[in-house]
Design a protein around this motif. Structure first.
Motif, short mmCIF file in Angstrom:
data_model
loop_
_atom_site.label_atom_id
_atom_site.label_comp_id
_atom_site.label_asym_id
_atom_site.label_seq_id
_atom_site.Cartn_x
_atom_site.Cartn_y
_atom_site.Cartn_z
N TRP A 43 41.34 34.78 53.46
CA TRP A 43 42.06 35.27 52.29
C TRP A 43 41.60 34.53 51.05
O TRP A 43 41.45 33.32 51.06
CB TRP A 43 43.56 35.08 52.45
N VAL A 44 41.39 35.28 49.98
CA VAL A 44 41.07 34.68 48.69
C VAL A 44 42.03 35.24 47.65
O VAL A 44 42.68 36.27 47.88
CB VAL A 44 39.61 34.96 48.26
N GLU A 45 42.12 34.59 46.52
CA GLU A 45 42.93 35.09 45.43
C GLU A 45 42.13 35.03 44.14
O GLU A 45 41.21 34.21 44.01
CB GLU A 45 44.23 34.28 45.29
N ILE A 46 42.47 35.89 43.21
CA ILE A 46 41.79 35.95 41.92
C ILE A 46 42.70 35.34 40.87
O ILE A 46 43.88 35.68 40.77
CB ILE A 46 41.44 37.39 41.55
N ARG A 47 42.14 34.43 40.08
CA ARG A 47 42.93 33.76 39.04
C ARG A 47 42.30 33.99 37.67
O ARG A 47 41.09 33.92 37.51
CB ARG A 47 43.02 32.26 39.31
N THR A 48 43.16 34.28 36.71
CA THR A 48 42.81 34.32 35.30
C THR A 48 43.96 33.65 34.57
O THR A 48 45.02 33.41 35.17
CB THR A 48 42.64 35.77 34.79
N PRO A 49 43.81 33.31 33.31
CA PRO A 49 44.93 32.70 32.60
C PRO A 49 46.20 33.57 32.68
O PRO A 49 46.19 34.72 32.27
CB PRO A 49 44.41 32.59 31.15
N GLY A 50 47.25 33.05 33.25
CA GLY A 50 48.51 33.77 33.36
C GLY A 50 48.58 34.75 34.51
O GLY A 50 49.55 35.50 34.64
N TYR A 51 47.55 34.78 35.38
CA TYR A 51 47.55 35.73 36.50
C TYR A 51 47.01 35.07 37.76
O TYR A 51 46.02 34.34 37.72
CB TYR A 51 46.70 36.95 36.16
N ARG A 52 47.68 35.36 38.87
CA ARG A 52 47.25 34.90 40.18
C ARG A 52 47.53 36.02 41.16
O ARG A 52 48.68 36.39 41.40
CB ARG A 52 48.02 33.63 40.57
N SER A 53 46.48 36.60 41.72
CA SER A 53 46.63 37.80 42.55
C SER A 53 47.22 37.48 43.92
O SER A 53 47.15 36.34 44.39
CB SER A 53 45.26 38.45 42.75
N PRO A 54 47.78 38.49 44.57
CA PRO A 54 48.14 38.32 45.98
C PRO A 54 46.87 38.19 46.81
O PRO A 54 45.78 38.50 46.31
CB PRO A 54 48.90 39.61 46.30
N ALA A 77 40.37 41.82 33.34
CA ALA A 77 39.95 40.52 32.84
C ALA A 77 38.44 40.43 32.92
O ALA A 77 37.78 41.27 33.56
CB ALA A 77 40.60 39.40 33.64
N SER A 78 37.86 39.44 32.27
CA SER A 78 36.41 39.26 32.32
C SER A 78 36.05 38.01 33.13
O SER A 78 35.50 38.10 34.22
CB SER A 78 35.83 39.17 30.91
N ASP A 79 36.37 36.83 32.61
CA ASP A 79 36.11 35.59 33.34
C ASP A 79 37.22 35.36 34.36
O ASP A 79 38.41 35.37 34.01
CB ASP A 79 36.06 34.40 32.39
N ILE A 80 36.85 35.13 35.61
CA ILE A 80 37.84 34.91 36.66
C ILE A 80 37.42 33.76 37.56
O ILE A 80 36.28 33.28 37.50
CB ILE A 80 38.07 36.17 37.52
N VAL A 81 38.35 33.34 38.41
CA VAL A 81 38.08 32.31 39.42
C VAL A 81 38.57 32.82 40.77
O VAL A 81 39.70 33.31 40.88
CB VAL A 81 38.81 30.99 39.08
N LEU A 82 37.71 32.76 41.77
CA LEU A 82 38.10 33.05 43.15
C LEU A 82 38.58 31.76 43.78
O LEU A 82 37.86 30.75 43.78
CB LEU A 82 36.93 33.61 43.96
N GLY A 83 39.80 31.75 44.32
CA GLY A 83 40.34 30.55 44.94
C GLY A 83 40.73 30.80 46.38
O GLY A 83 41.15 31.91 46.74
N TYR A 84 40.57 29.79 47.22
CA TYR A 84 40.99 29.92 48.62
C TYR A 84 41.19 28.53 49.21
O TYR A 84 40.60 27.54 48.76
CB TYR A 84 39.96 30.69 49.46
N ARG A 85 42.05 28.49 50.19
CA ARG A 85 42.29 27.23 50.91
C ARG A 85 42.65 27.54 52.34
O ARG A 85 43.58 28.30 52.60
CB ARG A 85 43.41 26.42 50.25
N GLU A 86 41.91 26.96 53.27
CA GLU A 86 42.19 27.14 54.69
C GLU A 86 43.10 26.01 55.16
O GLU A 86 43.12 24.93 54.57
CB GLU A 86 40.88 27.17 55.47
N LYS A 87 43.82 26.25 56.23
CA LYS A 87 44.82 25.31 56.71
C LYS A 87 44.23 23.92 56.93
O LYS A 87 43.22 23.75 57.59
CB LYS A 87 45.42 25.81 58.03
N GLY A 88 44.88 22.92 56.34
CA GLY A 88 44.44 21.55 56.51
C GLY A 88 43.23 21.17 55.68
O GLY A 88 42.69 20.07 55.84
#
Length: 250
Positions: A43-54, A77-88
């Motif tokens: 699972w990944v999420e998309i982040r922009t200023p003021g937004y964090r996707s499911p 949005a234009s510039d975004i960040v893909l974020g993810y974190r796996e358990k542990g």
């Protein structure tokens, strides 16, 4: 810009460490990580200023684009960040830009930066076959196994239970831990005795296809000199992995 850092010639070649962030702009390393995320359905999420996707998933990628399932509440949005974190594990972030939208897919430019929010001492790197560990204690039997990964904070290894021998228990401490670390493309062997020993922090029970193999995670209590010695190996192993990745792409 991600965490105030930018790609550079140094980060194009490998990993850079700054305070609690480690990052790289090496395209092959980023591509291999994205392929892993696709294969494992992470699972990944998309982040922009003021937004964090499911949570969503990466569908496909090459060195020119990344295709992601469009979040149900996507905001343009234009510039975004893909974020993810796996358990542990720590948070990972990849900086990129939106390329376009087609149907239920969001197309992104290939990420320019991959950053991991963790101290270097916890950055784990895989070890090739032949790397081994022996743990000594006055209270417990010798514990030994094949090293799978290592960091300045600890070592992961596989313990094979022979003739019904019991695995160690969590928080079990050992007086001395001896490491034998190898490189895949060199005959050099790194040996290190951690004089203050270590402590078992994690034990994974055997799986269906390895009925007598336990995965052990051990915290190492190293002094500064020992940490510096291990840093030399970790850096050489990092460079070796990048050389292999770059060779395989050609």
């Amino acid at each position: 810009m991600l965490f105030g850092i930018r790609p550079s010639k140094a980060s194009d070649r490998g990993w850079i460490y700054e305070k609690e962030v480690q990052y790289t702009s090496n395209k092959e390393a980023i591509l291999q990580e994205i392929k892993r995320l696709i294969k494992e359905g992470t699972w990944v999420e998309i982040r922009t200023p003021g937004y964090r996707s499911p949570p969503t998933v990466i569908v496909a990628a090459d060195k020119s684009f990344v295709q992601v399932d469009k979040p149900i509440d996507w905001r343009q949005a234009s510039d975004i960040v893909l974020g993810y974190r796996e358990k542990g594990k720590p948070w990972n972030f990849m900086g990129t830009r939106v390329k376009g939208l087609k149907g239920d897919s969001l197309y992104l430019n290939f990420p320019t930066l991959w950053a991991i929010l963790e101290r270097r001492e916890y950055f784990r790197i895989s070890c090739p076959p032949g790397s081994a560990v022996k743990c000594y204690s006055e209270k417990f039997p010798l514990l030994e196994g094949n090293i799978t990964d290592i960091s300045l904070g600890g070592v992961g290894f596989e313990f094979v239970s022979k003739r019904g021998a019991s695995p160690p228990k969590q928080y079990q401490k050992y007086n001395t831990v001896s490491l034998i670390l190898r490189l895949l493309e060199s005959k050099d062997i790194f040996t290190l005795d951690v004089k203050k020993g270590g402590e078992v922090r994690r034990i994974s029970i055997p799986g269906r296809y390895s009925l007598n193999i336990y995965r052990i995670g051990m915290r190492l209590f190293m002094d500064r000199e020992e940490s510096e010695e291990l840093s030399v190996y970790i850096r050489r192993r990092e460079l070796e992995i990048l050389r292999i990745l770059n060779r395989d792409k050609s």
